[in-house]
Design a protein around this motif. Sequence first.
Motif, PDB file in Angstrom:
ATOM      1  N   SER A  62       0.833  -1.166  -0.098  1.00 22.70           N
ATOM      2  CA  SER A  62       0.105  -0.021   0.129  1.00 22.70           C
ATOM      3  C   SER A  62       0.772   1.157  -0.186  1.00 22.70           C
ATOM      4  O   SER A  62       0.650   2.353  -0.698  1.00 22.70           O
ATOM      5  CB  SER A  62      -0.982   0.054   0.981  1.00 22.70           C
ATOM      6  N   GLU A  63       2.024   1.103   0.683  1.00 22.00           N
ATOM      7  CA  GLU A  63       2.714   2.473   0.753  1.00 22.00           C
ATOM      8  C   GLU A  63       3.578   2.590  -0.538  1.00 22.00           C
ATOM      9  O   GLU A  63       3.775   3.713  -0.914  1.00 22.00           O
ATOM     10  CB  GLU A  63       3.748   2.300   1.750  1.00 22.00           C
ATOM     11  N   ILE A  64       4.186   1.429  -1.158  1.00 27.65           N
ATOM     12  CA  ILE A  64       4.518   1.756  -2.397  1.00 27.65           C
ATOM     13  C   ILE A  64       3.662   2.112  -3.476  1.00 27.65           C
ATOM     14  O   ILE A  64       4.068   3.114  -4.150  1.00 27.65           O
ATOM     15  CB  ILE A  64       5.124   0.146  -2.865  1.00 27.65           C
ATOM     16  N   LEU A  65       2.378   1.670  -3.253  1.00 28.72           N
ATOM     17  CA  LEU A  65       1.345   2.422  -4.351  1.00 28.72           C
ATOM     18  C   LEU A  65       1.029   3.801  -4.162  1.00 28.72           C
ATOM     19  O   LEU A  65       0.969   4.587  -4.982  1.00 28.72           O
ATOM     20  CB  LEU A  65       0.165   1.518  -4.311  1.00 28.72           C
ATOM     21  N   LYS A  66       0.871   4.351  -2.837  1.00 25.19           N
ATOM     22  CA  LYS A  66       0.721   5.565  -2.243  1.00 25.19           C
ATOM     23  C   LYS A  66       2.005   6.476  -2.849  1.00 25.19           C
ATOM     24  O   LYS A  66       1.757   7.618  -3.517  1.00 25.19           O
ATOM     25  CB  LYS A  66       0.525   5.886  -1.172  1.00 25.19           C
ATOM     26  N   THR A  67       3.197   5.959  -2.925  1.00 33.06           N
ATOM     27  CA  THR A  67       4.395   6.702  -3.122  1.00 33.06           C
ATOM     28  C   THR A  67       4.501   6.843  -4.715  1.00 33.06           C
ATOM     29  O   THR A  67       4.640   7.893  -5.297  1.00 33.06           O
ATOM     30  CB  THR A  67       5.679   5.957  -2.876  1.00 33.06           C
ATOM     31  N   TRP A  68       3.955   5.818  -5.587  1.00 28.50           N
ATOM     32  CA  TRP A  68       3.876   5.759  -6.927  1.00 28.50           C
ATOM     33  C   TRP A  68       2.998   6.756  -7.411  1.00 28.50           C
ATOM     34  O   TRP A  68       3.260   7.677  -8.316  1.00 28.50           O
ATOM     35  CB  TRP A  68       3.563   4.432  -7.485  1.00 28.50           C
ATOM     36  N   ILE A  69       1.693   7.001  -6.736  1.00 26.90           N
ATOM     37  CA  ILE A  69       0.664   7.790  -7.146  1.00 26.90           C
ATOM     38  C   ILE A  69       1.168   9.280  -6.845  1.00 26.90           C
ATOM     39  O   ILE A  69       1.108  10.214  -7.676  1.00 26.90           O
ATOM     40  CB  ILE A  69      -0.639   7.478  -6.358  1.00 26.90           C
ATOM     41  N   ASN A  70       1.861   9.332  -5.817  1.00 21.60           N
ATOM     42  CA  ASN A  70       2.158  10.720  -5.504  1.00 21.60           C
ATOM     43  C   ASN A  70       3.153  11.465  -6.222  1.00 21.60           C
ATOM     44  O   ASN A  70       3.523  12.491  -6.477  1.00 21.60           O
ATOM     45  CB  ASN A  70       2.693  10.731  -3.851  1.00 21.60           C
ATOM     46  N   GLU A  71       4.022  10.392  -6.921  1.00 18.57           N
ATOM     47  CA  GLU A  71       5.216  10.790  -7.891  1.00 18.57           C
ATOM     48  C   GLU A  71       4.452  10.972  -9.319  1.00 18.57           C
ATOM     49  O   GLU A  71       5.321  11.106 -10.117  1.00 18.57           O
ATOM     50  CB  GLU A  71       6.391   9.684  -7.859  1.00 18.57           C
ATOM     51  N   GLY A  72       3.283  10.950  -9.547  1.00 17.19           N
ATOM     52  CA  GLY A  72       2.693  11.072 -10.693  1.00 17.19           C
ATOM     53  C   GLY A  72       2.100   9.878 -11.422  1.00 17.19           C
ATOM     54  O   GLY A  72       1.732   9.993 -12.593  1.00 17.19           O
ATOM     55  N   ALA A  73       2.281   8.730 -10.715  1.00 21.24           N
ATOM     56  CA  ALA A  73       1.929   7.397 -11.240  1.00 21.24           C
ATOM     57  C   ALA A  73       2.096   7.273 -12.728  1.00 21.24           C
ATOM     58  O   ALA A  73       1.432   7.009 -13.499  1.00 21.24           O
ATOM     59  CB  ALA A  73       0.266   7.611 -11.265  1.00 21.24           C
ATOM     60  N   LYS A  74       3.532   7.348 -12.938  1.00 12.62           N
ATOM     61  CA  LYS A  74       3.964   7.557 -14.403  1.00 12.62           C
ATOM     62  C   LYS A  74       4.125   5.862 -14.993  1.00 12.62           C
ATOM     63  O   LYS A  74       4.518   5.019 -13.997  1.00 12.62           O
ATOM     64  CB  LYS A  74       5.342   8.114 -14.777  1.00 12.62           C
ATOM     65  N   TRP A  75       3.684   5.515 -15.963  1.00 10.38           N
ATOM     66  CA  TRP A  75       3.599   4.118 -16.461  1.00 10.38           C
ATOM     67  C   TRP A  75       4.679   4.187 -17.664  1.00 10.38           C
ATOM     68  O   TRP A  75       4.273   4.861 -18.614  1.00 10.38           O
ATOM     69  CB  TRP A  75       2.181   3.692 -17.020  1.00 10.38           C
ATOM     70  N   PRO A  76       5.646   2.961 -17.706  1.00  9.05           N
ATOM     71  CA  PRO A  76       6.453   2.953 -18.818  1.00  9.05           C
ATOM     72  C   PRO A  76       5.626   2.860 -20.039  1.00  9.05           C
ATOM     73  O   PRO A  76       4.766   2.022 -20.211  1.00  9.05           O
ATOM     74  CB  PRO A  76       7.563   1.613 -18.399  1.00  9.05           C
ATOM     75  N   ASP A  77       6.103   3.416 -21.284  1.00  6.12           N
ATOM     76  CA  ASP A  77       5.379   3.332 -22.412  1.00  6.12           C
ATOM     77  C   ASP A  77       5.568   1.762 -22.932  1.00  6.12           C
ATOM     78  O   ASP A  77       4.584   1.416 -23.542  1.00  6.12           O
ATOM     79  CB  ASP A  77       6.139   4.111 -23.521  1.00  6.12           C
ATOM     80  N   ASP A  78       6.532   0.893 -22.650  1.00  4.79           N
ATOM     81  CA  ASP A  78       6.510  -0.418 -23.381  1.00  4.79           C
ATOM     82  C   ASP A  78       6.238  -1.233 -22.411  1.00  4.79           C
ATOM     83  O   ASP A  78       6.026  -2.482 -22.472  1.00  4.79           O
ATOM     84  CB  ASP A  78       8.130  -0.565 -23.442  1.00  4.79           C
ATOM     85  N   ALA A  79       5.564  -0.922 -21.162  1.00  2.70           N
ATOM     86  CA  ALA A  79       4.966  -1.836 -20.289  1.00  2.70           C
ATOM     87  C   ALA A  79       3.387  -2.238 -20.441  1.00  2.70           C
ATOM     88  O   ALA A  79       2.733  -1.330 -21.001  1.00  2.70           O
ATOM     89  CB  ALA A  79       4.925  -1.172 -18.776  1.00  2.70           C
ATOM     90  N   THR A  80       3.103  -3.627 -20.454  1.00  3.41           N
ATOM     91  CA  THR A  80       1.882  -3.997 -20.776  1.00  3.41           C
ATOM     92  C   THR A  80       1.483  -4.857 -19.677  1.00  3.41           C
ATOM     93  O   THR A  80       2.116  -5.619 -18.772  1.00  3.41           O
ATOM     94  CB  THR A  80       1.633  -4.805 -22.073  1.00  3.41           C
ATOM     95  N   LEU A  81      -0.137  -4.820 -19.224  1.00  4.57           N
ATOM     96  CA  LEU A  81      -0.529  -5.763 -18.332  1.00  4.57           C
ATOM     97  C   LEU A  81      -1.262  -6.863 -18.878  1.00  4.57           C
ATOM     98  O   LEU A  81      -1.798  -6.818 -20.064  1.00  4.57           O
ATOM     99  CB  LEU A  81      -1.681  -4.717 -17.561  1.00  4.57           C
ATOM    100  N   THR A  82      -0.987  -8.104 -18.248  1.00  5.56           N
ATOM    101  CA  THR A  82      -1.702  -9.240 -18.707  1.00  5.56           C
ATOM    102  C   THR A  82      -2.524  -9.883 -17.511  1.00  5.56           C
ATOM    103  O   THR A  82      -2.115 -10.040 -16.375  1.00  5.56           O
ATOM    104  CB  THR A  82      -0.469 -10.418 -18.958  1.00  5.56           C
ATOM    105  N   ALA A  83      -3.915 -10.136 -17.718  1.00  7.34           N
ATOM    106  CA  ALA A  83      -4.798 -10.578 -16.979  1.00  7.34           C
ATOM    107  C   ALA A  83      -4.224 -12.051 -16.620  1.00  7.34           C
ATOM    108  O   ALA A  83      -3.858 -12.920 -17.284  1.00  7.34           O
ATOM    109  CB  ALA A  83      -6.064 -10.375 -17.412  1.00  7.34           C
ATOM    110  N   ARG A  84      -4.373 -12.373 -15.399  1.00  5.47           N
ATOM    111  CA  ARG A  84      -3.984 -13.681 -14.913  1.00  5.47           C
ATOM    112  C   ARG A  84      -4.750 -14.200 -13.748  1.00  5.47           C
ATOM    113  O   ARG A  84      -5.262 -13.131 -13.151  1.00  5.47           O
ATOM    114  CB  ARG A  84      -2.651 -14.067 -14.572  1.00  5.47           C
ATOM    115  N   LYS A  85      -4.817 -15.453 -13.705  1.00  9.55           N
ATOM    116  CA  LYS A  85      -5.671 -15.843 -12.450  1.00  9.55           C
ATOM    117  C   LYS A  85      -4.855 -15.796 -11.145  1.00  9.55           C
ATOM    118  O   LYS A  85      -3.827 -15.786 -11.437  1.00  9.55           O
ATOM    119  CB  LYS A  85      -5.946 -17.592 -12.871  1.00  9.55           C
ATOM    120  N   LYS A  86      -5.779 -15.313 -10.043  1.00 10.39           N
ATOM    121  CA  LYS A  86      -4.993 -15.149  -8.794  1.00 10.39           C
ATOM    122  C   LYS A  86      -4.454 -16.578  -8.424  1.00 10.39           C
ATOM    123  O   LYS A  86      -5.189 -17.361  -8.378  1.00 10.39           O
ATOM    124  CB  LYS A  86      -6.086 -14.514  -7.832  1.00 10.39           C
ATOM    125  N   GLU A  87      -3.353 -16.415  -7.871  1.00  7.63           N
ATOM    126  CA  GLU A  87      -2.937 -17.814  -7.310  1.00  7.63           C
ATOM    127  C   GLU A  87      -3.271 -18.012  -5.915  1.00  7.63           C
ATOM    128  O   GLU A  87      -3.475 -17.274  -5.144  1.00  7.63           O
ATOM    129  CB  GLU A  87      -1.127 -17.654  -7.083  1.00  7.63           C
TER     130      GLU A  87
END
Length: 126
Positions: A28-53
Amino acid sequence: MLADDAKKLMPPKNKVTGELERISKEDSEILKTWINEGAKWPDDATLTARKKETKGGDESALVAQAFARIAEVSKEKTAEEMKPYAMEIPGTDVTYEMVPIPGGKFKMGSPEARRAASPTKARSTR
């Protein structure tokens, strides 16, 4: 931090089990920091849906809970009461149709003749 019953709680309660699946305080703290820093997403990053382990991998208890919940809230109690219907997934243009299937044995998959024409067709099973 929102109360456990807050409507905007993320992630929401599991609809099948009713359990909260909170992320750790560290995540949660890592996520908050990322959001506070502008939540920049790398241009070459993609999300892949996967089943929860899941731990243990045995889903039979979850299936039993889902079945019990469906049976509890279902208005239809007999096969005669079950009717085909169509639904639209809210917020999308996606619709799906559901049809009642009588209990018992049935064949699922493609007949041998169709499989010969297209090897990617699934083999018929009971």
